[in-house]
Design an enzyme around this catalytic site. Structure first.
Site, PDB file in Angstrom:
ATOM      1  N   GLY A  51     -13.758   0.770  -9.177  1.00  0.00           N
ATOM      2  CA  GLY A  51     -14.182   0.563 -10.535  1.00  0.00           C
ATOM      3  C   GLY A  51     -14.986  -0.724 -10.578  1.00  0.00           C
ATOM      4  N   ASN A  76     -13.031  -3.959  -9.791  1.00  0.00           N
ATOM      5  CA  ASN A  76     -11.772  -4.097 -10.515  1.00  0.00           C
ATOM      6  C   ASN A  76     -10.639  -4.213  -9.495  1.00  0.00           C
ATOM      7  OD1 ASN A  76      -9.536  -3.830 -12.209  1.00  0.00           O
ATOM      8  ND2 ASN A  76      -9.764  -1.608 -12.390  1.00  0.00           N
ATOM      9  N   HIS A 224      14.945   0.265  25.166  1.00  0.00           N
ATOM     10  CA  HIS A 224      14.681  -0.620  26.284  1.00  0.00           C
ATOM     11  C   HIS A 224      13.452  -0.182  27.095  1.00  0.00           C
ATOM     12  CE1 HIS A 224      17.664   2.442  27.411  1.00  0.00           C
ATOM     13  NE2 HIS A 224      17.159   2.422  28.631  1.00  0.00           N
TER      14      HIS A 224
END
Length: 309
Positions: A51, A76, A224
């Site tokens: 926007g 925006n 591990h």
């Protein structure tokens, strides 16, 4: 707007609305509150995906969504301080994409009030998986060293490392901050954690595993002899022993990732995998850069996975 409207009976006086998937510069949010009515804006190189705000002097004169020919480079940023009267304008019709847009409320406020644009110095829209890493890097880098958990005398913690109460760091572990080890998490023995890494509540890093610049969601486990780099692991992910994540291309190009069926650049030279909740890998699995494993996906022992699944 629909979400805010659901809370309208609890709103009294001026009120603020912030997008929940954005990160903001806190100082600018302070200014947003002081300047009400106001909206946060960010200068962007290509505003067509946002926007876009138009300005007239020190006021916002309009907003247009994702224009082909943007009037400014002010996007925006999704943070608004609305006057009390805006409570009356929360019931907006659904847009073409079927949403009740909060920007429709902003447009009405712009017509009725002088709305101040508050320009942000720093902002992040966390909409895509690799942006979770960027968000984590931002927030973890703000940590100040604090050791409240059970840390072995034979562990080495360097820099800004936070070990919360209820977590365990075992013998032989090396953690190079910034890093956050949440309550209930376990690291080691002899594990190596580095970069901006989050080991969330109940997550585990096993014996001689290495985790670098990654997000481990609650309950995730890196068993591990495994390596995880620049990756996002969802809740209760279990990487079997010896799982290795590749995070760098041989040609050194930016890693690509699939978004809505298309491969797009992450803009990151190093990026590993995104594993959804409950993903499980077999022992000695190899995962290639930019890989997406959807919720509940599995791999076979010794498998090399180079396509999303």
């Amino acid at each position: 707007a629909d979400a805010v409207n659901a809370a309208r009976d609890h709103i009294e006086g001026p009120f603020a609305v912030l997008n929940g998937d954005n990160l903001y510069d806190p100082a600018a949010i302070d200014q947003l509150f002081e300047q009400c009515p106001a909206v946060c804006a960010i200068e962007v190189d290509d505003p067509r995906n946002y926007g876009v705000l138009s300005t007239d002097g020190d006021s916002v004169s309009g907003i247009v969504e994702k224009p082909a020919d943007p009037p400014t480079n002010l996007a925006n940023a999704g943070a608004y301080a609305f006057p009390a009267k805006a409570r009356q304008w929360l019931e907006v019709p659904a847009s073409e994409r079927g949403e009740h847009e909060i920007t429709d409320v902003l447009a009405t406020v712009i017509d009725e009030f002088d709305v101040t644009p508050v320009t942000l110095e720093r902002w992040l829209d966390v909409g895509r998986p690799w942006e979770l890493l960027e968000a984590n890097e931002w927030k973890v880098s703000d940590l100040e060293r604090r050791i409240d958990g059970d840390v072995s005398d034979d562990a080495t913690l360097e820099g800004d490392v936070v070990v919360e109460a209820g977590s365990t760091v075992k013998a032989g572990v090396v953690i190079e901050g910034p890093a956050l080890i949440r309550s209930g998490a376990s690291v080691g023995p002899n594990a190596y954690v580095r970069g901006a890494t989050l080991v969330d509540e109940g997550a585990k890093i096993g014996h001689s595993a290495e985790v670098k610049n990654s997000v481990l969601s609650p309950g995730a486990s890196v068993s591990h002899l495994s390596y995880v780099g620049d990756s996002v692991l969802g809740r209760d992910v279990n990487l079997g022993a010896g799982t290795n994540v590749a995070n760098l291309r041989h040609d050194d190009a930016d890693i690509e990732f699939t978004v809505k069926g298309e491969r797009v650049s992450t803009g990151r030279r190093k990026f590993g995998v995104v594993a959804g909740d409950d993903v499980k890998t077999g022992i000695n699995s190899s995962l290639t850069p930019g890989l997406k494993l959807t919720t509940g996906a599995t791999t076979r022992p010794g498998e090399t996975v180079d396509r999303d699944r």
